[in-house]
Scaffold this active site. Structure first.
Site, PDB file in Angstrom:
ATOM      1  N   HIS A 194      31.713  20.741  29.965  1.00 31.82           N
ATOM      2  CA  HIS A 194      32.284  20.154  31.184  1.00 31.82           C
ATOM      3  C   HIS A 194      31.533  18.872  31.530  1.00 31.82           C
ATOM      4  O   HIS A 194      30.301  18.843  31.539  1.00 31.82           O
ATOM      5  CB  HIS A 194      32.197  21.154  32.337  1.00 31.82           C
ATOM      6  N   ASP A 210      31.936  16.389  40.784  1.00 27.05           N
ATOM      7  CA  ASP A 210      32.449  17.351  39.811  1.00 27.05           C
ATOM      8  C   ASP A 210      33.927  17.552  40.091  1.00 27.05           C
ATOM      9  O   ASP A 210      34.314  17.938  41.206  1.00 27.05           O
ATOM     10  CB  ASP A 210      31.687  18.675  39.928  1.00 27.05           C
ATOM     11  N   CYS A 264      38.417  16.775  32.470  1.00 24.43           N
ATOM     12  CA  CYS A 264      37.182  16.496  33.205  1.00 24.43           C
ATOM     13  C   CYS A 264      36.566  15.159  32.785  1.00 24.43           C
ATOM     14  O   CYS A 264      36.052  14.405  33.626  1.00 24.43           O
ATOM     15  CB  CYS A 264      36.183  17.634  33.020  1.00 24.43           C
TER      16      CYS A 264
END
Length: 440
Positions: A331, A348, A399
């Site tokens: 991630h 994030d 991401c």
């Protein structure tokens, strides 16, 4: 005579026993529930004449018999009036709790619709300050009467009748009066900043690709270019093969080479147009891994030589923002040393939080300033922020692209005004920007 008198006395006694209401002398077959409504009323009880034997009864006995009868009748419950049935129809409530059914339910239909339409139509006109003679309206309301009228009348949903036409004309005249008042205000009409629509950013961010550019990107993704070097970047010594560039196809994870090359392009963009972008530094994807030891501490010596002024051409602590890509196994996240706003920020796309990252960057920045400038910087007042108001991904593979666009928008000094729906476009656009370096 004696016999006849005795018979009469016996009949009188029987009558007296039958009428008097002693506890054990009541008729056991008598059912008081079958009594009529009037027989239970208090007036009827008091006015009913009691029958006594006309023979051998004194006034004292008559009085006791009356009391006994009254006590017997008082045992029965009072009659209850039946509650009126509920009226299942529109009613008009008055001051004293009374209600009157409305004879014609459609009587006030148009007036209510007209009132609601006025509230909705003129809701955007917030106030008129008579003292300052300033009328606050929304932006681009030159023909406000027309569009307000059209919107309001669409909401009326009325049939075409004479009453409807009157209601329409009444509403139209009201809108025209308000429009004329605004025109008379002239230059004093100002735009309320709270009502002003946010600026839609279109320059250099959402420009659609042409058909030729889309065809070029599609060809670069094809299998025939899989092993070919499509792009070579001399300053970073990064070569991009077709199979590496395919990570920008929808549904794929971004890899280090594409991310690092894109960050190099952002720095070159800033050097070309320094007035258009903030002064930034973009660390590559390997910096944070070098900085943080296996125990989670800050190993400044491992990255000390990364930021010498001779290598960078500028002092790191002179930058407005320093971007640090963070790779957590599978991630991508972003950390920012935001000197401009005195913050350490963590972004994030899955709304995660990691205080260790912010602590490591705070320690690194203190050591960097001390090493390069021989000064100590006080960061005790700097905020450590986990940014929550940011675009979030809605799948398991975007991401990396979210992280790159966080950097792109922040380096321009812009808010993060994009979303998941833009990811496909951003992937094609990023591929096109990389292909501009295509080797001959």
């Amino acid at each position: 005579m004696v016999f006849f008198k005795l018979v009469l006395n016996n009949r009188g006694a029987l009558a007296s026993n039958r009428k008097r209401s002693g506890g054990k002398r009541c008729n056991p077959h008598f059912n008081h529930k079958n009594k009529t409504l009037h027989s239970n009323s208090l007036v009827f009880r008091r006015s009913k004449k009691l029958r006594f034997s006309s023979m051998d009864q004194s006034p004292e006995k008559a009085s006791s018999s009356l009391n006994d009868t009254v006590s017997r009748l008082s045992r029965y419950p009072d009659s209850k009036l039946h509650a009126p049935k509920e009226v299942q129809a529109p009613v008009k409530h008055l001051k004293f709790g009374l209600s009157i059914p409305i004879p014609n339910p459609n009587h006030d239909f148009l007036s209510k619709k007209l009132s609601n339409a006025k509230k909705q139509a003129f809701g955007s006109f917030k106030y008129i300050n008579k003292d300052k003679e300033v009328v606050t309206v929304e932006e681009d309301d030159e023909d406000s009467g027309s569009w307000l009228m059209a919107d309001a009348f669409d909401k009326l949903s009325l049939n075409h009748s004479d009453n409807d036409s009157k209601a329409y004309n009444k509403l139209l005249k009201g809108a025209e009066r308000r429009t004329n008042k605004l025109k008379d205000s002239g230059p004093q009409v100002k735009v309320n900043e709270k009502l002003k629509k946010p600026e839609v950013v279109t320059h250099d961010l959402f420009v659609p690709l042409t058909k030729d550019e889309l065809a070029e990107v599609s060809h670069a993704f094809s299998a025939e270019n899989k092993k070919k070097i499509l792009v070579s970047h001399e300053n970073s010594s990064i070569d991009i093969r077709g199979e590496v560039l395919q990570c920008l196809k929808p549904g794929s994870w971004l890899n280090d080479e594409v991310i690092n090359l894109y960050l190099e392009l952002l720095k070159e963009r800033e050097n070309r147009e320094p007035k258009k972008f903030l002064k930034c530094h973009f660390f590559n994807t390997f910096f944070y891994k070098k900085l943080v030891s296996s125990e989670g501490g800050c190993n400044y010596k491992a990255v000390k030589r990364w930021t010498s002024q001779r290598k960078l051409g500028y002092c790191l602590f002179d930058c407005d923002k320093i971007f640090v890509p963070i790779h957590n196994d599978i991630h991508w996240c972003l950390a920012v040393i935001n000197k401009k706003d005195r913050k350490f920020q963590y972004l994030d796309s899955l709304r995660g939080r990691d205080g260790k990252v912010l602590n490591a960057l705070a320690n690194y920045f203190v050591e960097e300033v001390r090493d390069k400038s021989r000064q100590d910087i006080d960061i005790s007042s700097w905020e450590r922020e986990h940014v929550e108001d940011l675009p979030a991904q809605k799948n398991g593979f975007d991401c990396g692209m979210f992280m790159l666009k966080y950097i792109d928008f922040y380096s321009r000094g812009l808010s993060l005004s994009f979303g998941q729906e833009h990811m496909r476009y951003f992937r094609s656009r990023t591929a096109k920007e990389i292909l501009r370096l295509r080797a001959d």
